[in-house]
Design a protein around this motif. Structure first.
Motif, mmCIF file in Angstrom:
data_model
loop_
_atom_site.group_PDB
_atom_site.id
_atom_site.type_symbol
_atom_site.label_atom_id
_atom_site.label_comp_id
_atom_site.label_asym_id
_atom_site.label_seq_id
_atom_site.Cartn_x
_atom_site.Cartn_y
_atom_site.Cartn_z
ATOM 1 N N ASP A 137 0.848 -1.184 0.000
ATOM 2 C CA ASP A 137 0.000 0.000 0.000
ATOM 3 C C ASP A 137 0.891 1.243 0.000
ATOM 4 O O ASP A 137 2.029 1.203 0.495
ATOM 5 N N GLY A 138 0.362 2.330 -0.546
ATOM 6 C CA GLY A 138 1.123 3.564 -0.568
ATOM 7 C C GLY A 138 1.005 4.334 0.744
ATOM 8 O O GLY A 138 0.274 3.942 1.664
ATOM 9 N N ARG A 139 1.733 5.428 0.815
ATOM 10 C CA ARG A 139 1.644 6.313 1.976
ATOM 11 C C ARG A 139 0.604 7.402 1.715
ATOM 12 O O ARG A 139 0.051 7.516 0.613
ATOM 13 N N ASP A 140 0.343 8.181 2.725
ATOM 14 C CA ASP A 140 -0.643 9.255 2.604
ATOM 15 C C ASP A 140 -0.276 10.188 1.451
ATOM 16 O O ASP A 140 0.901 10.392 1.134
ATOM 17 N N GLY A 141 -1.318 10.741 0.845
ATOM 18 C CA GLY A 141 -1.096 11.699 -0.227
ATOM 19 C C GLY A 141 -0.781 11.051 -1.564
ATOM 20 O O GLY A 141 -0.249 11.707 -2.461
ATOM 21 N N GLY A 142 -1.075 9.752 -1.688
ATOM 22 C CA GLY A 142 -0.819 9.062 -2.941
ATOM 23 C C GLY A 142 0.650 8.845 -3.230
ATOM 24 O O GLY A 142 1.056 8.713 -4.397
ATOM 25 N N ARG A 143 1.485 8.780 -2.177
ATOM 26 C CA ARG A 143 2.923 8.606 -2.348
ATOM 27 C C ARG A 143 3.296 7.125 -2.338
ATOM 28 O O ARG A 143 2.579 6.298 -1.768
ATOM 29 N N PRO A 144 4.453 6.766 -2.946
ATOM 30 C CA PRO A 144 4.911 5.374 -2.915
ATOM 31 C C PRO A 144 5.165 4.897 -1.488
ATOM 32 O O PRO A 144 5.254 5.716 -0.557
ATOM 33 N N PRO A 145 5.316 3.589 -1.314
ATOM 34 C CA PRO A 145 5.520 3.033 0.034
ATOM 35 C C PRO A 145 6.768 3.552 0.740
ATOM 36 O O PRO A 145 6.810 3.600 1.968
ATOM 37 N N ASN A 146 7.819 3.906 0.005
ATOM 38 C CA ASN A 146 9.016 4.482 0.612
ATOM 39 C C ASN A 146 9.755 5.313 -0.435
ATOM 40 O O ASN A 146 9.237 5.538 -1.537
ATOM 41 N N ASP A 147 10.971 5.737 -0.096
ATOM 42 C CA ASP A 147 11.703 6.648 -0.987
ATOM 43 C C ASP A 147 12.721 5.935 -1.875
ATOM 44 O O ASP A 147 13.592 6.583 -2.455
ATOM 45 N N TRP A 148 12.623 4.619 -2.025
ATOM 46 C CA TRP A 148 13.603 3.914 -2.839
ATOM 47 C C TRP A 148 13.533 4.379 -4.291
ATOM 48 O O TRP A 148 12.446 4.617 -4.838
ATOM 49 N N ALA A 149 14.714 4.472 -4.907
ATOM 50 C CA ALA A 149 14.802 4.956 -6.284
ATOM 51 C C ALA A 149 15.270 3.842 -7.212
ATOM 52 O O ALA A 149 16.026 2.946 -6.813
ATOM 53 N N SER A 150 14.849 3.907 -8.461
ATOM 54 C CA SER A 150 15.323 2.975 -9.474
ATOM 55 C C SER A 150 16.820 3.169 -9.700
ATOM 56 O O SER A 150 17.360 4.272 -9.555
ATOM 57 N N THR A 151 17.512 2.083 -10.075
ATOM 58 C CA THR A 151 18.917 2.172 -10.456
ATOM 59 C C THR A 151 19.093 3.090 -11.655
ATOM 60 O O THR A 151 20.123 3.746 -11.788
ATOM 61 N N PHE A 152 18.102 3.134 -12.536
ATOM 62 C CA PHE A 152 18.144 4.009 -13.702
ATOM 63 C C PHE A 152 17.634 5.397 -13.303
ATOM 64 O O PHE A 152 16.451 5.564 -12.964
ATOM 65 N N ARG A 153 18.507 6.385 -13.374
ATOM 66 C CA ARG A 153 18.130 7.730 -12.925
ATOM 67 C C ARG A 153 16.937 8.290 -13.683
ATOM 68 O O ARG A 153 16.127 9.037 -13.134
ATOM 69 N N ALA A 154 16.839 7.929 -14.968
ATOM 70 C CA ALA A 154 15.750 8.475 -15.779
ATOM 71 C C ALA A 154 14.385 7.975 -15.332
ATOM 72 O O ALA A 154 13.356 8.569 -15.681
ATOM 73 N N VAL A 155 14.348 6.893 -14.557
ATOM 74 C CA VAL A 155 13.078 6.285 -14.137
ATOM 75 C C VAL A 155 12.500 6.985 -12.923
ATOM 76 O O VAL A 155 11.291 7.223 -12.825
ATOM 77 N N GLY A 156 13.373 7.325 -11.960
ATOM 78 C CA GLY A 156 12.884 7.960 -10.738
ATOM 79 C C GLY A 156 12.560 6.948 -9.665
ATOM 80 O O GLY A 156 13.370 6.052 -9.373
ATOM 81 N N PRO A 157 11.377 7.032 -9.042
ATOM 82 C CA PRO A 157 11.041 6.116 -7.946
ATOM 83 C C PRO A 157 11.044 4.653 -8.384
ATOM 84 O O PRO A 157 10.758 4.336 -9.547
ATOM 85 N N ALA A 158 11.342 3.776 -7.443
ATOM 86 C CA ALA A 158 11.388 2.334 -7.713
ATOM 87 C C ALA A 158 10.033 1.677 -7.505
ATOM 88 O O ALA A 158 9.952 0.470 -7.264
ATOM 89 N N TRP A 159 8.963 2.455 -7.599
ATOM 90 C CA TRP A 159 7.608 1.943 -7.388
ATOM 91 C C TRP A 159 6.685 2.426 -8.507
ATOM 92 O O TRP A 159 6.812 3.562 -8.976
ATOM 93 N N THR A 160 5.776 1.561 -8.911
ATOM 94 C CA THR A 160 4.739 1.926 -9.877
ATOM 95 C C THR A 160 3.372 1.544 -9.312
ATOM 96 O O THR A 160 3.209 0.444 -8.755
ATOM 97 N N TYR A 161 2.430 2.451 -9.468
ATOM 98 C CA TYR A 161 1.078 2.234 -8.931
ATOM 99 C C TYR A 161 0.239 1.434 -9.918
ATOM 100 O O TYR A 161 0.265 1.674 -11.128
#
Length: 528
Positions: A137-161
């Motif tokens: 489940d995500g965090r409040d405000g429609g945010r991903p479960p945590n702040d983990w980032a993809s290894t690929f900088r162009a991708v951004g967060p390591a989570w997809t909804y």
């Protein structure tokens, strides 16, 4: 462990990136049949070849190619772009006939989002395979479960909804590469079955992709600045899982595991090979990121030796499909290919297993990729350019790689660096690599001998390899852009015989060590 003649210690393991090695059907993409057609380049049993011990194949499995094969849609087949399972079986047969072992890429951290496992998992929260992937489940405000980032900088967060199930899934790379959940025992069992599938077809080992990610923080805590990344190298689970992977390959004789341990901490890397019951080899990424300074290479080499147990064995590489080529990183217009040639001597003469990326034996630089030809999300196209087998002036723009339109542009230097052209030139980088390979094959001291470093003078990296029979070889590499005298060592004999120099103009014969001077970027191998 002097005297050990295990195949994965003896000689070079040559990495083949199948899309870019050789194209047999003219569609512009390399394939398995193309590899078979060029096996004699790798080892035909004579010094006209590279004398490799093994080939490592980057992924050739069915894939949508979002990450060019590292998004696997079926672990137990061959993508039509590369051929068929029968083509793979022929490749293994032909390689083994030439004495070449075959290592294949295992990608156990993630699959394609088109893999049946993920399609089942995504079908709903009640799916039997829901827990095969990391859903939260995500965090409040429609945010991903945590702040983990993809290894690929162009991708951004390591989570997809996923709107259908109103949860997020984890992906360490692209959104099309969802991470498997190794906390689910069924996932581990399924990967073990995949390994047995290929072991039964004669593969000799596995290179395990991003092995440090097979155990992640189960609490999914945010990254703490300055602390180790919590979504990789989670202990002790990672080492327990590796022991079970090792147990699978140990069911079959003479098999090997090498891991892509993408950690920039030498102590943590060595932990993957020190116990003797996990990986046989761990790719050393502290080594591949070094600047061209003698002190940096000396610290990395001696650092591994200081941390290693008797069971540990180094694996050396300075280029692969994810990192710039040596000729582009280290060489400049003034020195030409000198440093790339010196790196080859270093790889073959160090205690450990050399991993040579396709094209390094030719001294290839990275290719220039026009903006309209860029295909990789992480900027890795230049080092993945196809191999020029023949000069374009004779073979056309495909340079013997293909009769069609290459999927990526070739290096601008294809005309002079083509394998066919270098093969007949005793001064070429290809000729040097062949000599290094066959010198190592004929010298047990270079395969399994002991090693000690020397203080050789400013900018000179030097070490001695000693065999069980008392034979000894001295290696010296000049990191300077100008000549440097060898300072010698009190326990060395006064003279040595030149076994090999990376400078084709150096005359053979016996040298007085007190008068040896190395040219800019030159490397020497001397028999003591």
């Amino acid at each position: 462990m002097a005297g050990d003649s295990t195949w994965w210690r003896r000689g070079a393991i040559y990495q083949i990136y199948p899309r870019s090695f050789a194209d047999a059907d003219g569609d512009g993409v390399g394939d398995l049949r193309g590899i078979v057609e060029h096996l004699d380049h790798l080892n035909d049993g004579t010094e006209r070849s590279l004398g490799v011990e093994a080939i490592w194949l980057s992924p050739f499995y069915p894939s949508p190619m979002a990450d060019f094969g590292y998004d696997v849609a079926d672990y137990c087949d061959v993508d039509p772009a590369f051929g068929t399972l029968a083509d793979f079986e022929r490749l293994v047969e032909e390689a083994h006939r030439r004495g070449i072992k075959v290592v294949v890429d295992l990608v156990p951290n993630h699959t394609s989002d088109q893999h049946p496992w993920f399609r089942d998992s995504r079908a709903g929260r009640g799916s039997p395979r829901r827990d095969w992937y990391v859903w939260r489940d995500g965090r409040d405000g429609g945010r991903p479960p945590n702040d983990w980032a993809s290894t690929f900088r162009a991708v951004g967060p390591a989570w997809t909804y996923d709107p259908a199930s109103e949860q997020w899934y984890l992906h360490s790379f692209l959104p099309q590469q969802p991470d498997l959940n190794w906390d689910e025992p069924a996932v581990e069992e399924a990967i073990h079955d995949v390994m047995r599938f290929w072991l039964e077809r004669g593969v000799d080992g596995f290179r395990i992709d991003v092995v440090q990610k097979l155990a992640k923080d189960p609490l999914l805590r945010d990254v703490v600045e300055g602390a180790p990344v919590p979504y990789e190298d989670w202990q002790p689970a990672i080492h327990e899982r590796l022991r079970r992977l090792r147990a699978v390959v140990d069911e079959y004789p003479d098999r090997m595991l090498v891991g892509e341990v993408y950690l920039l901490d030498l102590e943590r890397i060595v932990a993957y090979v020190n116990s003797g019951d996990e990986l046989h080899l761990a790719h050393n990424f502290t080594f591949v990121h070094l600047p061209w300074r003698m002190e940096a290479f000396r610290a990395a080499i001696d650092g591994f030796e200081a941390l290693a147990s008797a069971a540990a064995w180094p694996a050396w590489f300075v280029a692969n499909h994810d990192n710039p080529r040596v000729a582009s990183r280290f060489d400049d217009d003034d020195q030409g290919p000198a440093r790339a040639r010196a790196v080859l001597l270093m790889l073959y003469a160090l205690r450990g297993t050399p991993f040579v990326y396709q094209g390094e034996e030719l001294g290839l630089p990275d290719a220039a990729i026009p903006p309209d030809r860029v295909v990789d999300v992480d900027g890795r196209d230049p080092e993945r350019a196809p191999i020029p087998w023949r000069p374009p002036s004779e073979a056309g723009p495909g340079a013997g790689f293909t009769t069609g339109d290459p999927w990526l542009p070739l290096a601008a230097e294809a005309e002079e660096l083509a394998a066919q052209r270098q093969s007949g030139d005793p001064r070429s980088t290809l000729a040097l690599t062949r000599r290094l390979a066959w010198l190592r094959r004929g010298e047990p001291a270079l395969q399994s001998g002991a090693q000690r470093s020397l203080d050789a003078g400013a900018d000179l990296l030097a070490w001695v390899r000693t065999g069980d029979d008392g034979t000894a070889l001295l290696a010296i590499v000049n990191f300077a852009a100008r000549s440097r005298p060898f300072a010698g060592a009190p326990d060395l004999p006064p003279t040595a015989v030149l076994a090999l120099s990376t400078d084709p103009d150096r005359a053979p014969g016996t040298l007085a060590l007190e008068t040896v001077t190395l040219g800019p970027g030159e490397a020497l191998l001397l028999r003591l």
